[in-house]
Design a protein around this motif. Structure first.
Motif, PDB file in Angstrom:
ATOM      1  N   UNK A  37      71.090  51.954  55.297  1.00 48.13           N
ATOM      2  CA  UNK A  37      72.467  51.479  55.395  1.00 48.13           C
ATOM      3  C   UNK A  37      72.533  50.109  56.066  1.00 48.13           C
ATOM      4  N   UNK A  38      71.679  49.933  57.095  1.00 50.59           N
ATOM      5  CA  UNK A  38      71.703  48.679  57.841  1.00 50.59           C
ATOM      6  C   UNK A  38      70.394  48.528  58.614  1.00 50.59           C
TER       7      UNK A  38
ATOM      8  N   UNK B 197      70.514  60.679  71.690  1.00 48.17           N
ATOM      9  CA  UNK B 197      71.218  59.476  72.147  1.00 48.17           C
ATOM     10  C   UNK B 197      70.261  58.307  71.956  1.00 48.17           C
ATOM     11  N   UNK B 198      70.799  57.100  71.976  1.00 48.21           N
ATOM     12  CA  UNK B 198      69.952  55.926  71.751  1.00 48.21           C
ATOM     13  C   UNK B 198      68.695  56.036  72.617  1.00 48.21           C
ATOM     14  N   UNK B 199      67.552  55.709  72.068  1.00 49.49           N
ATOM     15  CA  UNK B 199      67.333  54.916  70.865  1.00 49.49           C
ATOM     16  C   UNK B 199      67.294  55.707  69.552  1.00 49.49           C
ATOM     17  N   UNK B 200      67.365  57.064  69.589  1.00 49.48           N
ATOM     18  CA  UNK B 200      67.327  57.849  68.348  1.00 49.48           C
ATOM     19  C   UNK B 200      68.516  58.798  68.332  1.00 49.48           C
ATOM     20  N   UNK B 201      69.386  58.606  67.339  1.00 52.13           N
ATOM     21  CA  UNK B 201      70.563  59.462  67.179  1.00 52.13           C
ATOM     22  C   UNK B 201      70.567  60.019  65.765  1.00 52.13           C
ATOM     23  N   UNK B 202      70.831  61.326  65.654  1.00 55.58           N
ATOM     24  CA  UNK B 202      70.899  61.983  64.350  1.00 55.58           C
ATOM     25  C   UNK B 202      72.279  62.596  64.189  1.00 55.58           C
ATOM     26  N   UNK B 203      72.945  62.237  63.103  1.00 53.51           N
ATOM     27  CA  UNK B 203      74.247  62.841  62.780  1.00 53.51           C
ATOM     28  C   UNK B 203      74.006  63.855  61.665  1.00 53.51           C
ATOM     29  N   UNK B 204      74.300  65.107  61.959  1.00 54.62           N
ATOM     30  CA  UNK B 204      74.105  66.187  60.999  1.00 54.62           C
ATOM     31  C   UNK B 204      75.311  66.230  60.066  1.00 54.62           C
ATOM     32  N   UNK B 205      75.084  65.975  58.781  1.00 59.83           N
ATOM     33  CA  UNK B 205      76.195  65.834  57.837  1.00 59.83           C
ATOM     34  C   UNK B 205      76.435  67.094  57.011  1.00 59.83           C
ATOM     35  N   UNK B 206      75.460  67.527  56.222  1.00 62.02           N
ATOM     36  CA  UNK B 206      75.628  68.733  55.402  1.00 62.02           C
ATOM     37  C   UNK B 206      74.278  69.436  55.311  1.00 62.02           C
TER      38      UNK B 206
ATOM     39  N   UNK C 257      70.015  56.988  63.226  1.00 56.10           N
ATOM     40  CA  UNK C 257      70.148  55.632  63.750  1.00 56.10           C
ATOM     41  C   UNK C 257      69.037  55.415  64.771  1.00 56.10           C
ATOM     42  N   UNK C 258      68.262  54.376  64.554  1.00 56.25           N
ATOM     43  CA  UNK C 258      67.110  54.048  65.406  1.00 56.25           C
ATOM     44  C   UNK C 258      67.335  52.667  66.008  1.00 56.25           C
ATOM     45  N   UNK C 259      67.135  52.542  67.294  1.00 63.36           N
ATOM     46  CA  UNK C 259      67.351  51.266  67.984  1.00 63.36           C
ATOM     47  C   UNK C 259      66.025  50.672  68.465  1.00 63.36           C
ATOM     48  N   UNK C 260      65.936  49.349  68.370  1.00 63.92           N
ATOM     49  CA  UNK C 260      64.859  48.574  68.973  1.00 63.92           C
ATOM     50  C   UNK C 260      63.457  49.107  68.645  1.00 63.92           C
ATOM     51  N   UNK C 261      63.184  49.287  67.369  1.00 62.24           N
ATOM     52  CA  UNK C 261      61.842  49.686  66.940  1.00 62.24           C
ATOM     53  C   UNK C 261      61.498  51.150  67.147  1.00 62.24           C
ATOM     54  N   UNK C 262      62.483  51.990  67.413  1.00 63.04           N
ATOM     55  CA  UNK C 262      62.218  53.409  67.703  1.00 63.04           C
ATOM     56  C   UNK C 262      61.598  54.127  66.510  1.00 63.04           C
ATOM     57  N   UNK C 263      60.742  55.087  66.827  1.00 64.61           N
ATOM     58  CA  UNK C 263      60.159  55.944  65.798  1.00 64.61           C
ATOM     59  C   UNK C 263      61.181  56.978  65.354  1.00 64.61           C
ATOM     60  N   UNK C 264      61.177  57.255  64.055  1.00 61.83           N
ATOM     61  CA  UNK C 264      62.036  58.299  63.512  1.00 61.83           C
ATOM     62  C   UNK C 264      61.261  59.595  63.373  1.00 61.83           C
TER      63      UNK C 264
ATOM     64  N   UNK D  39      59.499  47.041  64.218  1.00 62.08           N
ATOM     65  CA  UNK D  39      59.354  46.596  65.608  1.00 62.08           C
ATOM     66  C   UNK D  39      60.443  45.605  66.011  1.00 62.08           C
ATOM     67  N   UNK D  40      61.118  45.908  67.125  1.00 66.15           N
ATOM     68  CA  UNK D  40      62.169  45.049  67.647  1.00 66.15           C
ATOM     69  C   UNK D  40      63.477  45.085  66.877  1.00 66.15           C
ATOM     70  N   UNK D  41      63.556  45.932  65.861  1.00 64.84           N
ATOM     71  CA  UNK D  41      64.746  45.991  65.004  1.00 64.84           C
ATOM     72  C   UNK D  41      65.465  47.326  65.156  1.00 64.84           C
ATOM     73  N   UNK D  42      66.710  47.380  64.659  1.00 63.22           N
ATOM     74  CA  UNK D  42      67.469  48.616  64.547  1.00 63.22           C
ATOM     75  C   UNK D  42      67.450  49.053  63.088  1.00 63.22           C
ATOM     76  N   UNK D  43      67.691  50.326  62.847  1.00 64.06           N
ATOM     77  CA  UNK D  43      67.781  50.836  61.471  1.00 64.06           C
ATOM     78  C   UNK D  43      68.779  51.984  61.437  1.00 64.06           C
ATOM     79  N   UNK D  44      69.588  52.003  60.407  1.00 65.83           N
ATOM     80  CA  UNK D  44      70.565  53.070  60.176  1.00 65.83           C
ATOM     81  C   UNK D  44      70.264  53.638  58.790  1.00 65.83           C
TER      82      UNK D  44
END
Length: 164
Positions: free
Chosen positions: A71-72, A24-33, A48-55, A106-111
């Motif tokens: 993606x974004x 769940x936020x700040x780190x969410x992983x959608x398993x696709x294939x 999906x990473x929120x607010x500078x989260x580490x992946x 830092x301070x950003x979101x990433x998808x």
């Protein structure tokens, strides 16, 4: 160099509503294939990473290349000794054996759409990470499964400086 010939004969279709979501936020992983559904061709997930989260911390894969398509948002990537910042539509492909990591800037979101090829069964790896996040197993337990998931951890001074 050997040729990987995937062993599947029908399209893989994953509906958004059917994709398993880990975390769940700040780190969410959608398993696709996963590799098993693509005959070993690839495994893919959306992070999906929120607010500078580490992946992912610095690591390498010995048998697979990894592709990151932003993606974004804005993300930082470690690729060998370089730390690069990427924006929407940017692509980073890391060859086997090269240390890499990723995080939201830092301070950003990433998808990020991530594809590993040839595929490695990765879904259980992400479930393992979720068990660590919820305190069900210790973080050191990842060391026991590095070979199984072809994910070998290391350290990177450039990454540590960029993420400080």
């Amino acid at each position: 160099m050997s040729l990987i010939v995937p062993a599947f004969d029908d399209s893989v279709i994953v509906r958004s509503s059917e994709a398993e979501t880990i975390g769940a936020a700040p780190v969410t992983v959608r398993l696709l294939a996963d590799s098993g559904s693509t005959g070993g061709a690839l495994s893919t997930q959306r992070v999906t990473l929120r607010n500078g989260a580490n992946g992912a911390a610095p690591h390498r894969h010995t048998r697979s290349a990894e592709m990151f398509y932003l993606l974004d948002g804005t993300a930082q990537f470690l690729s060998g000794e370089r730390v690069v910042t990427a924006g929407p539509g940017d692509l980073v492909v890391v060859p086997p054996g090269l240390d890499h990591a990723f995080a939201a800037a830092p301070g950003e979101d990433a998808d990020i759409l991530i594809v590993i090829t040839p595929g490695v069964e990765r879904f259980e790896y992400f479930r393992h990470l979720e068990r660590i996040a919820y305190g069900k197993v210790p973080p050191e337990s990842l060391l026991d499964v590095q070979e199984l998931y072809d994910t070998h951890f290391g350290r990177s001074e450039p990454w540590e400086r960029a993420r400080a």
